[in-house]
Design a protein around this motif. Structure first.
Motif, mmCIF file in Angstrom:
data_model
loop_
_atom_site.group_PDB
_atom_site.id
_atom_site.type_symbol
_atom_site.label_atom_id
_atom_site.label_comp_id
_atom_site.label_asym_id
_atom_site.label_seq_id
_atom_site.Cartn_x
_atom_site.Cartn_y
_atom_site.Cartn_z
ATOM 1 N N SER A 1 -11.468 7.948 -4.550
ATOM 2 C CA SER A 1 -11.169 7.375 -3.244
ATOM 3 C C SER A 1 -12.293 6.463 -2.764
ATOM 4 N N ARG B 1 -5.751 3.213 -5.868
ATOM 5 C CA ARG B 1 -6.552 4.378 -5.498
ATOM 6 C C ARG B 1 -6.323 4.710 -4.029
ATOM 7 N N GLU B 2 -6.922 5.776 -3.573
ATOM 8 C CA GLU B 2 -6.823 6.153 -2.174
ATOM 9 C C GLU B 2 -8.051 5.655 -1.402
ATOM 10 N N ASP C 1 -7.339 4.151 6.564
ATOM 11 C CA ASP C 1 -6.413 3.054 6.308
ATOM 12 C C ASP C 1 -7.128 1.710 6.274
ATOM 13 N N VAL D 1 -1.103 5.305 -7.363
ATOM 14 C CA VAL D 1 -1.066 5.436 -5.908
ATOM 15 C C VAL D 1 -0.079 6.523 -5.496
ATOM 16 N N LYS E 1 -0.309 7.569 -2.008
ATOM 17 C CA LYS E 1 -0.195 7.437 -0.558
ATOM 18 C C LYS E 1 -0.479 5.995 -0.167
ATOM 19 N N GLN F 1 -1.871 3.544 2.286
ATOM 20 C CA GLN F 1 -2.835 3.624 3.379
ATOM 21 C C GLN F 1 -3.166 2.230 3.900
ATOM 22 N N PRO G 1 5.208 6.700 -3.120
ATOM 23 C CA PRO G 1 4.030 7.115 -2.343
ATOM 24 C C PRO G 1 4.426 7.513 -0.920
ATOM 25 N N SER H 1 1.433 6.413 5.431
ATOM 26 C CA SER H 1 0.633 6.924 6.550
ATOM 27 C C SER H 1 1.087 6.357 7.883
#
Length: 503
Positions: free
Chosen positions: A336, A370-371, A375, A390, A392, A394, A412, A415
């Motif tokens: 991350s 990647r995370e 955000d 991925v 999520k 963000q 994914p 958010s």
């Protein structure tokens, strides 16, 4: 009172006499001091008269029926052998001399030519500093060390050949050599001090030897004519301000041996368009690309897990400050990503309550695999590409998005919700094999223009000539990849042309 004045005058006269008499003998207008009466060696020193014109130092000199070998040129801030000899025009130093002392030729403003023998091993601190007329330097092949500021302010020097015997170039050795156009650092050089070529404004070409492991601070700072640099494999560290204000630098290739890249290393490289970062970097320090207003795209390697977005309040510390042309950025697969440096009141945490700097507003295409810890705002991005890792999404402030391409086989999580206009107008492409899963997802299934695409090949590479073939595929860091590589790829054709594609 009168006695004190007379005593002071006497002391001054005595000191003057001692300074003028700091030699043992003179022959043919050259003054010498005996180093060893047993070994019959001597050094050239300052004398009663300033040296002028063309001086040829003999290898041996005879005095009182003894023949002595000349082995040194005396140095010293106040008594260098040729210190401030403003009428000296050339110097020839013979075999046998092993050392030129510090300040030996300091500020010899008319000196234009220097030739040494093959036994010289060391040029001392500031030995030729301020020799503003110096255009020709010939150094033998035994030298190992060029001292601090040795050729500083030699403003007429256009070229300098560093012998293969050289191992160390000290701090600022060629700084302010404003006419120096090119330099080759041989493989034997293992140490290069800070500021070695600082303010060499005419320097266009640099070849760095394979034994250099560090590019020290300010090494090429203010080399305003330097257009490109290839950093050899083996360099592990690039220090602060190393390429500061290299305003003509357009391209940098960084090997994967580099593990440390210090703050402000490329600060104000206003023409920099293309840079390949080392895969083994773990952090991008503050101010790194500040003022790089021509940088249009950047790939962040997977091992980079921290970017100092803004450190303190100074404007030039903002990592991407002034990167007005930065339109594309890729965050390659890795752990991350953390943005640090702007500390909220009462917290030593991260960038979560500070405003993002303006560079994110310029981004038009973003690749993420990647995370993030928080955000990433991309208010003007038109195209978003999500890598296969991925899980999520963000991204906040997605005002102008036109399309999303996702390589993730599992939809994914999101958010922040999309707007109705985005659900209606965005083109979303996902792998054919995952299309059904996206259609059933409570968020992704709301897109009216959800499409599948074939991940088995690159279907947007068009070859417009029968004589034109694909000869190579490379990732954004310039490394060869296979046809099944997923992500942004540079395809090179047999006619030399290239095309950026997405697989």
């Amino acid at each position: 009172m009168k006695k004190k004045i007379k005593l002071g005058m006497l002391v001054a006269m005595l000191l003057t006499f001692l300074q003028m008499s700091a030699f043992d003998f003179g022959v043919d207008g050259i003054y010498y001091e005996v180093i060893s009466t047993a070994n019959l060696t001597c050094r050239v020193v300052a004398g009663n008269n300033k040296y002028k014109g063309d001086i040829v130092i003999p290898a041996e000199v005879t005095y009182k029926n003894r023949t002595l070998k000349v082995t040194e040129i005396e140095g010293g801030k106040r008594d260098g052998a040729f210190l401030q000899c403003s009428s000296l025009t050339s110097i020839t130093i013979p075999d046998g001399v092993t050392k030129i002392g510090e300040y030996a030729f300091y500020d010899c403003s008319s000196l234009n030519s220097v030739a040494t023998g093959n036994t010289l091993t060391e040029i001392g601190v500031s030995a030729f500093e301020g020799c503003s007329s110096l255009t020709s330097v010939s150094i033998g092949n035994s030298i190992t060390t060029i001292g601090k500021y040795a050729f500083k302010d030699c403003t007429s020097l256009t070229s300098f050949t560093i012998p293969d015997s050289m191992t160390s170039i000290e701090y600022g050795a060629f700084s302010h050599c404003s006419s120096l156009t090119s330099i080759i650092i041989p493989d034997g050089v293992t140490k290069m001090g800070q500021s070695v070529f600082e303010y060499c404004r005419s320097l266009t070409s640099v070849t760095i030897g394979n034994s250099i492991t560090e590019i020290r601070g300010h090494t090429f700072a203010n080399c305003s004519s330097l257009t490109s640099v290839t950093i050899p494999y083996g360099v592990t560290k690039i220090e602060r301000y190393a390429f500061y204000n290299c305003s003509s630098l357009t391209s940098v290739r960084m090997p994967d041996s580099v593990t440390e890249l210090n703050y402000l290393a490329f600060f104000k490289c206003s023409a920099l368009e293309d840079i390949t970062l080392s895969e083994n970097l773990t952090k991008i320090e503050y101010g790194m690309f500040n003022g790089c207003k021509s940088l249009s795209s950047l790939s962040i390697p997977g091992n980079v897990t921290e970017i100092e977005q803004n450190f303190g309040n100074a404007e030039y510390w903002d990592t991407f400050g002034g990167c007005e042309s930065l339109k594309e950025i890729s965050f390659m697969h890795g752990e991350s990503m953390l943005f640090t440096g702007c500390y909220p009141s009462g917290s030593s945490d991260v960038y979560h309550s500070c405003e993002w700097k303006s560079w994110t507003e310029n981004l038009e295409k973003v690749f993420i695999d990647r995370e993030f810890r928080f955000d990433l705002p991309v208010p003007n991005a038109k195209e978003l590409i999500l890598g296969e890792h991925v899980t999520k999404l963000q991204i906040s402030k997605r005002y102008n998005l036109e399309s999303i391409v996702s390589y993730a086989m599992t939809p994914p999580t999101v958010s922040k919700s999309f707007t109705n206009a985005q659900y209606i107008n965005l083109v979303v492409k996902v792998p054919n094999e995952a299309l059904e899963a996206y259609q059933k997802d409570t968020v992704w299934g709301n897109f009216w223009n959800l499409q599948g695409f074939d991940t088995s090949g690159v279907d947007d590479v068009e070859i417009d000539s029968v004589d034109k073939t694909v000869v190579g595929r490379y990732d954004l860091n310039g490394r060869p990849v296979n046809e099944d590589y997923k992500g942004i790829t540079i395809v090179r054709f047999s006619d030399g042309s290239t095309k950026k594609v997405v697989l």
